[in-house]
Design an enzyme around this catalytic site. Sequence first.
Site, PDB file in Angstrom:
ATOM      1  CE1 TYR A  73      -4.458  11.797  29.674  1.00  0.00           C
ATOM      2  CE2 TYR A  73      -3.878   9.742  29.738  1.00  0.00           C
ATOM      3  CZ  TYR A  73      -4.550  10.988  30.261  1.00  0.00           C
ATOM      4  OH  TYR A  73      -4.800  11.219  31.661  1.00  0.00           O
ATOM      5  CD  GLU A  76       3.775   7.724  35.082  1.00  0.00           C
ATOM      6  OE1 GLU A  76       4.880   7.953  34.976  1.00  0.00           O
ATOM      7  OE2 GLU A  76       3.009   8.376  35.899  1.00  0.00           O
ATOM      8  CB  ILE A 103      -5.932  14.440  34.756  1.00  0.00           C
ATOM      9  CG1 ILE A 103      -6.840  15.264  33.934  1.00  0.00           C
ATOM     10  CG2 ILE A 103      -5.636  13.232  33.863  1.00  0.00           C
ATOM     11  CD1 ILE A 103      -6.314  15.864  32.712  1.00  0.00           C
ATOM     12  CG  ASN A 139      -8.665   5.203  31.494  1.00  0.00           C
ATOM     13  OD1 ASN A 139      -9.621   5.328  30.606  1.00  0.00           O
ATOM     14  ND2 ASN A 139      -8.593   5.998  32.586  1.00  0.00           N
TER      15      ASN A 139
END
Length: 152
Positions: free
Chosen positions: A112, A100, A66, A105
Site C-alpha cells: 500500500y 485498513e 483484497i 501484515n
Amino acid sequence: MRLMRREDLPTINAMEAASYEFPWTPGIFADCLRAGHPCWVLCVDGAIAGYGVLSIGADEAHVLNICIGPDWRGQGLGRHLLRRLLDIARWNGAHQIFLEVRPSNPVAHALYVSFGFREIGRRPRYYPAKDGREEAIVMTMELTRPGPLPVM
C-alpha cells in the site's frame, strides 16, 4: 479481471479461509454481491488467483477485502489486483480511497505504501486476534486520474 459471480463463492471462501486466521464468512461475500459492491476476481489461465471487494459512495472508495491465494503469491498479482481496484474506484467517480491493514501484515502494508497510501490514523481493537483484538492502520490515497480500461 472480471466481476465476481455467485458461483465463484466456494472458491473465494476457500481462498479466504486459507489466507486469514479470521476470514470473512461466506455470508459476508454473498451480502457484498447482493448490496452491489464492486466485487472482482483476478483470473490466471481461467483459475481464480485473487479477489477484491470495494465500497464506493459520495466520491470515496474503500477497499473492504483484497486477497491473492496462497498458491499465487510472489508473482506480482497483488500489485496488479490493487492497481485494477484503484482504476475501478476512479471509473466510479471516487476521488479518494481508504483501507485498513493489520500492523502484523507488513507485506500488505508495504504494498500500500508503494502505491502512495499514507497512514491517517489507527482504529484500536479493530481486528479479531489470537490474544484479543488488533488495531488497524487506516490508510488513504487521493485518486487523481483514471488508468486504462479493465481487461475482462
